[in-house]
Every structure is written in structure tokens, then in C-alpha cells.
Enzyme design. Sequence first.
Site, PDB file in Angstrom:
ATOM      1  N   ASP A  38      76.536  25.047 -12.769  1.00 45.52           N
ATOM      2  CA  ASP A  38      76.684  25.245 -14.219  1.00 45.52           C
ATOM      3  C   ASP A  38      77.933  26.062 -14.542  1.00 45.52           C
ATOM      4  O   ASP A  38      78.625  26.549 -13.642  1.00 45.52           O
ATOM      5  CB  ASP A  38      75.421  25.897 -14.813  1.00 45.52           C
ATOM      6  CG  ASP A  38      74.922  27.054 -13.944  1.00 45.52           C
ATOM      7  OD1 ASP A  38      75.776  27.736 -13.344  1.00 45.52           O
ATOM      8  OD2 ASP A  38      73.698  27.250 -13.844  1.00 45.52           O
ATOM      9  N   ASP A  65      88.061  16.705 -18.678  1.00 46.78           N
ATOM     10  CA  ASP A  65      87.999  15.301 -18.306  1.00 46.78           C
ATOM     11  C   ASP A  65      87.610  14.532 -19.559  1.00 46.78           C
ATOM     12  O   ASP A  65      86.549  14.767 -20.140  1.00 46.78           O
ATOM     13  CB  ASP A  65      86.921  15.139 -17.220  1.00 46.78           C
ATOM     14  CG  ASP A  65      87.206  13.976 -16.304  1.00 46.78           C
ATOM     15  OD1 ASP A  65      87.645  12.932 -16.817  1.00 46.78           O
ATOM     16  OD2 ASP A  65      86.985  14.114 -15.090  1.00 46.78           O
ATOM     17  N   GLU A 125      93.950   8.569 -15.397  1.00 50.42           N
ATOM     18  CA  GLU A 125      93.396   7.888 -14.234  1.00 50.42           C
ATOM     19  C   GLU A 125      93.614   6.391 -14.414  1.00 50.42           C
ATOM     20  O   GLU A 125      93.172   5.813 -15.401  1.00 50.42           O
ATOM     21  CB  GLU A 125      91.905   8.183 -14.082  1.00 50.42           C
ATOM     22  CG  GLU A 125      91.405   7.710 -12.716  1.00 50.42           C
ATOM     23  CD  GLU A 125      89.985   7.219 -12.736  1.00 50.42           C
ATOM     24  OE1 GLU A 125      89.388   7.119 -11.666  1.00 50.42           O
ATOM     25  OE2 GLU A 125      89.473   6.898 -13.826  1.00 50.42           O
ATOM     26  N   HIS A 132      86.095  13.250  -6.773  1.00 47.77           N
ATOM     27  CA  HIS A 132      84.629  13.143  -6.814  1.00 47.77           C
ATOM     28  C   HIS A 132      84.127  11.714  -6.591  1.00 47.77           C
ATOM     29  O   HIS A 132      82.923  11.500  -6.560  1.00 47.77           O
ATOM     30  CB  HIS A 132      84.141  13.666  -8.157  1.00 47.77           C
ATOM     31  CG  HIS A 132      84.660  12.824  -9.299  1.00 47.77           C
ATOM     32  ND1 HIS A 132      86.013  12.766  -9.622  1.00 47.77           N
ATOM     33  CD2 HIS A 132      84.040  11.976 -10.142  1.00 47.77           C
ATOM     34  CE1 HIS A 132      86.168  11.925 -10.626  1.00 47.77           C
ATOM     35  NE2 HIS A 132      85.001  11.437 -10.963  1.00 47.77           N
ATOM     36  N   ASP A 133      85.034  10.731  -6.509  1.00 45.75           N
ATOM     37  CA  ASP A 133      84.618   9.331  -6.274  1.00 45.75           C
ATOM     38  C   ASP A 133      84.903   8.878  -4.852  1.00 45.75           C
ATOM     39  O   ASP A 133      84.559   7.755  -4.481  1.00 45.75           O
ATOM     40  CB  ASP A 133      85.417   8.380  -7.185  1.00 45.75           C
ATOM     41  CG  ASP A 133      85.129   8.560  -8.666  1.00 45.75           C
ATOM     42  OD1 ASP A 133      84.007   8.968  -9.001  1.00 45.75           O
ATOM     43  OD2 ASP A 133      86.039   8.283  -9.470  1.00 45.75           O
TER      44      ASP A 133
HETATM   45  O1  ISL Z   1      87.715   4.607  -7.644  1.00 49.82           O
HETATM   46  C1  ISL Z   1      88.485   3.751  -8.081  1.00 49.82           C
HETATM   47  C2  ISL Z   1      89.832   3.533  -7.496  1.00 49.82           C
HETATM   48  O2  ISL Z   1      89.786   3.359  -6.110  1.00 49.82           O
HETATM   49  C3  ISL Z   1      88.126   2.828  -9.190  1.00 49.82           C
HETATM   50  O3  ISL Z   1      87.004   2.180  -8.846  1.00 49.82           O
HETATM   51  C4  ISL Z   1      88.046   3.508 -10.534  1.00 49.82           C
HETATM   52  O4  ISL Z   1      89.152   4.328 -10.670  1.00 49.82           O
HETATM   53  C5  ISL Z   1      86.829   4.336 -10.781  1.00 49.82           C
HETATM   54  O5  ISL Z   1      85.649   3.659 -10.651  1.00 49.82           O
HETATM   55  C6  ISL Z   1      86.903   4.930 -12.182  1.00 49.82           C
HETATM   56  O6  ISL Z   1      86.357   6.180 -12.085  1.00 49.82           O
HETATM   57  C7  ISL Z   1      86.209   6.998 -13.209  1.00 49.82           C
HETATM   58  O7  ISL Z   1      85.502   6.386 -14.266  1.00 49.82           O
HETATM   59  C8  ISL Z   1      84.154   6.042 -13.990  1.00 49.82           C
HETATM   60  C9  ISL Z   1      83.365   7.192 -13.362  1.00 49.82           C
HETATM   61  O8  ISL Z   1      82.161   6.696 -12.847  1.00 49.82           O
HETATM   62  C10 ISL Z   1      84.140   7.871 -12.252  1.00 49.82           C
HETATM   63  O9  ISL Z   1      83.435   8.973 -11.742  1.00 49.82           O
HETATM   64  C11 ISL Z   1      85.475   8.252 -12.799  1.00 49.82           C
HETATM   65  O10 ISL Z   1      86.269   8.979 -11.903  1.00 49.82           O
HETATM   66  C12 ISL Z   1      83.540   5.629 -15.304  1.00 49.82           C
HETATM   67  O11 ISL Z   1      83.723   6.595 -16.277  1.00 49.82           O
END
Ligand code: ISL
Length: 558
Positions: A31, A100, A254, A324-325
Site C-alpha cells: 500500500d 501510470d 508504452e 511488472h509484465d
Molecule cells: O508485454 C508486451 C510487450 O512485450 C505487450 O504484450 C504489451 O505491451 C502489454 O500487454 C501491455 O501492457 C500494459 O497494458 C496492459 C496491462 O495489463 C499491462 O500490465 C501493462 O503494462 C493493459 O492495460
Amino acid sequence: MNDGRTWWKEAVVYQIYPRSFHNANDDGIGDLRGISEKVDYLDDLGVDVVWLCPVYDSPLVDGGYDVRDYRAIHDDYGTMADWETLRDDLHARDIRLIMDMVTNHTSDEHEWFRKSRRKAGKYRDYYWWVDGDPDRPPNNWESFFGGPAWSYDERREAWYLHLFDEKQPDLNWRNPDVRESLFEMVRWWIEKDCDGFRFDVINLISKPPDLPDGDPDSTQRGKEQFINGPRVHEYVRELHDRVLDDYDVVTVGETSDVTIDEALRFHEDGLDMVFSFQHLHIDKGDRGPWDFDDWTLDELRDATARWQRGLEDGAWNSIFLGNHDQPRLVSRFGDDEEYRAESAKMLATYLFTLRGTPFVYQGDEIGMTNPTFRRLDEYRDEATIQKVMLALQTGDVSTFDKIRDAVDFWSRDNARTPMQWSDDENAGFTDGEPWIKVNENFPEVNVEREQGDEDSVLNYYRRLVVLRHSTPVMVYGRYVQLLEDHPEIYAYLRTLNDGSEQLLVVLNFFDGEPTFRLPDDVTYDRSEKLVGNYGDRTGDSIAEIDLHPYEALVYRLE
Ligand code: ISL
């Protein structure tokens, strides 16, 4: 010389995923107050900017990228007063705060969508609605999370577009009222004294109005239609001219699947930086979303160097290897076992010595690794779960076991396990029950331990930050490739003022012990080692260096 020097080029950005950073109220969920308790840690690390992943009110179907109310904080994270306190705590330490900003879509629980689905007044066309047969979606586009990008809404009796989850309807940027509402909201955050934005999937906001079918053979049908769509630059420019231009804020867009030409255009439109993902595509396989492949240093060097050169005049790179992805960088491009610390430091050297602004993702500064999830119910990321369910339903795979390794590798949960603060219970993240499993290696890999060890990954990051702040050539120097095709060593120069200031960077990307040979045409009188991840290098000649596994070396040449 006007080389466009600005604060955000000299800055080091630190990305916080709030749900997993630090929990103050013991409910198991990170948090805002938890972050405030750690601002001295960020100050010690020396970072200049914090990028905060979404904390807005949200049903949390997609980790908060499904916004229900842009002007409210989700209860899990605290209150607006907590946000203001965090902002002030950061500002008191000269750390800026960027939000963000998700403008491609909202949650289906957002007031705009609730009104839109009732066709209420001006909200009627806030989203992409298409009337028609409930059995036939308007086109063949696929969502990023798998399955069709369209859902049928029984209430409005129409289809709506969602490039992500069905609970994330896409906003219709063609509608000037939508743009006005979004711009007002962005301005509202700047007026609250936030210092900039990371714009989520900003190159997806424009779609061709006739919604044509996508190439049926594409890995994601429709992507050539909605990625960098027809009016995307006009919209970004409008956002800049009508809002951003009035303030000294930093912006990073992004942009998946963005080309260098597109990136240059976005920069001209007014985005300071974009995230390009080309260097993170080198280990993707071509047999569907779970496929992964070996990567080679050639591929990483090519992708990196192309962007270094491509944005050299005219724009500015963002430098990152994780977020984070993505999987943890040390598990992906380093060695998360025997050489965990060495390879984490080597990758950090890459991040800090290229031309661009480095983005450090929380936990990378202590060398956090991918966790091991053994069962499907240990995952929390909806995108992961949905893709697995879909593969099982459609019969693409017969059992979860068949894709377990791949899911384990790609799952976005890899980067979302709690920050490891100490070897206390739950890694010092919470006194409650953590919302997601803690990586089992926390007794060895944690902040407290690394603070007490001069040679730790953490202290190496701190040295890099200090060095970057005090070494202009590290920020502004031109990138000059050395050893064009060495299979193990990535080496380059950074040069400033016609070569009178020069850095040499040598990175051994693997566990072998190759010899680095400095090309004859690199001339210098004196060399001084600035940083390296093995202690025993002072005084050695740099003409020929027998490298240790994952060794990183940075020299100043005079
Ligand atoms: O990760 C990616 C590039 O390799 C793509 O799939 C794309 O940039 C990503 O899925 C987009 O991510 C962003 O928007 C999404 C969210 O789920 C992610 O966490 C965020 O970083 C939708 O808002």
C-alpha cells in the site's frame, strides 16, 4: 553545445508495483503508506524518479490497469491523503513521482462505461460499440489476453471492443468528448503535483473506423490494424499541445511493436521517451504465446544497437530489461543460480551505461529471481490464467503439465512476488497473509542482507547511480559499437566532446571466460577503472583482458 540536456535524461527511474512493494496495514497487500515507510531506502539507492504502477480505484481484474475512477485511490492502497503524503515524502527527498496513466481503456465499472451502455447523453459513443448479430463479432481481432477482442453486451444489445480483458472496454478516441475528458483528468493529476506519466499502451489508442478484419495468419489477429493506428500521432500531439506542454513533466509511452521511425515521430509529437520491446522479443518462439526460444547475444546487441543509433539525434531511449509484465531479468538474461549476483550486476551495468534513461524495476536492485509456482492456483495474474484456460478449452494443449515450464517462464507473476526486505517471515513484506506467494529464496536474497554486504548487488546498483550522476559521458556520450559480432562479449564506447571524454564498457554475457581484445583504433593515454563486478582488476592493462564469468567492466579512457 546544445545536446538537449534535461533533468529526465540524467535521472534514474525506479518502478514500483505497489501491490507487492511494502504492506503497512498487515492486510497482505502492498500500500501507499508501505511505500512511504520505504522512501529512505529509495533515497539511499539514489533514484531520482519513482514510477508508480496504477493505484486508482479499480475492480483489479488486471492489476489496476482497469480503472474504475481515475480520481480516487483503491482502498487496498489507502486514500488520496496517503498518496499526497507519499508525494510529499518523495519530494522532500528530491525524488519525483510519475503516475501510470491508462487511457486506451477503462474498467467496465467506470461511470463512463455504465452510462455508455445505457446510451446516456454524451457518453453514448465513448467506447467502440457495433450493432449486429450476437453470434458474429464485428471482425476477427484478438485480445492481448487471448480470445476475441469483442464482447456482446446484453444490456445495450451491441458489441464492444476490448483489446485486453472483457472488463477493459476500449475508449473511442475519435470522439472529441472522450479526449476532452481524458485531457482534463491528466491535467488534474499534474495540478496535484505529480511529475509526469508513463502512458499505458499509448500506441493502441487509434483504430481504423471501418474496423477491417486483421490478417488471418497473424500471431494476434488485427494487430496491424490497431497498433500505431491511423490517427495515433494526431492524438498524442493533441495531448501534448493541450495539456503536457504547459508543464515541466516527463512522459514515457508504452509502445509495443513500435519501430524506430514511429518512435521518432512520437518524440516529435511530444512524448519524451517510449518503451520499445524489440530487445525483449528475442526469446519469444513463433508457436503461440507460450513458446520461448534461446536467445543469442547477437540478437540482443542488434536490437540494442539499432535503437542506440536510431534515436541518437532527435530522440532519447528508455533503457530497461524488465518490468511488472516480464520475467525477472536475472532469470532471463543472466544466471539465477551459480552466478546470480555476478550476472545481476552485469545486467545492471548494461542498464546504466547505454545512452538513455535507465528504468530499474523493484527488486532487480537486489537480484530478485523468478519464483517457482507449482500449481495453477498459485498464479494471480488474470492474463496468465485466461491464456491457460483458453489453451485447455480449445484443446491446444491437453494438460497444464505440458505448458507448465513455459507458463512458469512467461507468467507476469514472476515480477509480482513481494519485494524481499529481510529474512523475517514473508520477507518483511507483510505481517499478514501475502496476496501472492513470496519467492522461497528470500532468506538469501533480501535488502537487509545486501545492505550489510559491501559487495552486494544492491551496493553495486548504488555505485552505478552515483557514477551516472557524476559522469556526463555516461548520460550524453555517443554510443560506439566495438566487437560487432562476438558471441559472448558485448562491448562499446561512449564518447563525448569529440572523443576527449570516453568510456569503455565490457560485458561478458555468459559463464565462459573469453578474452577481450581492445581494437587497435581505440586510442587513449590512460585508463581508469570506474566500476566492475569482480574486485581484482586495478592496474591491469585493458589491451587484453581475460574475463571472468558474467564480468562487467567500465573504464574511463583519457
Ligand atoms: O508485454 C508486451 C510487450 O512485450 C505487450 O504484450 C504489451 O505491451 C502489454 O500487454 C501491455 O501492457 C500494459 O497494458 C496492459 C496491462 O495489463 C499491462 O500490465 C501493462 O503494462 C493493459 O492495460
